[in-house]
Design a protein around this motif. Sequence first.
Motif, mmCIF file in Angstrom:
data_model
loop_
_atom_site.group_PDB
_atom_site.id
_atom_site.type_symbol
_atom_site.label_atom_id
_atom_site.label_comp_id
_atom_site.label_asym_id
_atom_site.label_seq_id
_atom_site.Cartn_x
_atom_site.Cartn_y
_atom_site.Cartn_z
ATOM 1 N N GLN A 199 -2.628 7.879 6.871
ATOM 2 C CA GLN A 199 -1.920 6.587 7.211
ATOM 3 C C GLN A 199 -1.127 6.707 8.528
ATOM 4 O O GLN A 199 -0.236 7.618 8.751
ATOM 5 C CB GLN A 199 -1.250 5.940 6.257
ATOM 6 N N GLU A 203 0.928 -1.188 0.098
ATOM 7 C CA GLU A 203 0.116 -0.140 0.001
ATOM 8 C C GLU A 203 0.721 1.164 -0.025
ATOM 9 O O GLU A 203 1.583 1.421 0.945
ATOM 10 C CB GLU A 203 -0.822 0.065 1.389
ATOM 11 N N SER A 233 1.165 12.721 7.411
ATOM 12 C CA SER A 233 1.043 11.873 6.390
ATOM 13 C C SER A 233 -0.421 11.975 5.641
ATOM 14 O O SER A 233 -1.420 12.318 6.271
ATOM 15 C CB SER A 233 0.489 10.432 7.593
ATOM 16 N N VAL A 274 2.358 4.802 0.477
ATOM 17 C CA VAL A 274 2.263 5.763 1.610
ATOM 18 C C VAL A 274 2.947 7.089 0.919
ATOM 19 O O VAL A 274 3.852 7.230 0.703
ATOM 20 C CB VAL A 274 3.130 5.402 2.713
#
Length: 203
Positions: A125, A46, A121, A48
């Motif tokens: 996240q 995933e 973030s 980031v």
Amino acid sequence: MAINLEKGQRISLEKSNGSKLQNICVGINWGAIEKKGLFGFGSSKEAVDLDASCALYNDSKQLEEVVYFGNLKSKNGAVKHSGDDLTGDLGGDDGLDNEVITVDLGALAPTTTYVAFVLNSFRGQDFGSIPFASLRVYEGTPKRVNEVFAKYNITGGNFAGHVSMVLGVFYKRNGEWKFNAIGEPTKDKKLQETVQTVTQQYL
């Protein structure tokens, strides 16, 4: 020899040969989140999107400007951002910085007294879910590292549950620049909020 910074540690910007550090880079390196497949079979990555930003303040702790992914260069060109990295290291740690902010301390406006670095973030996240993230202060350019001056692991400690943090602040005292490694997560969600927290608590 690089200094492994501890949270709250203050260091002078003097190189091993005794000269002062003037042209510095602050680089952030981070990894993508590994997601386990259903019933533990397989996995996927995933992306980031962490955002390194730099806020400049005068001696009265008033904000002068912010260099971030939407404003890649300070007005006088002393601070430059390498650009927005939206993914992190998808293939594991490549050892390279995903975002680099360069600062020519000698070219900063005479009024600039504090240079603060924060990390957010973008997609919210949790820092605690990111496999690795580190900060390093070095002399050189985004593509050439002459001497690593300090490095700082920002995944250790109590970062779980947070999406913003204050990395550290360069500050000028008696004409000399020093660095304060803060490494504190904040409750902020956005860059603007984090900059306000720096103004109120960390200068």
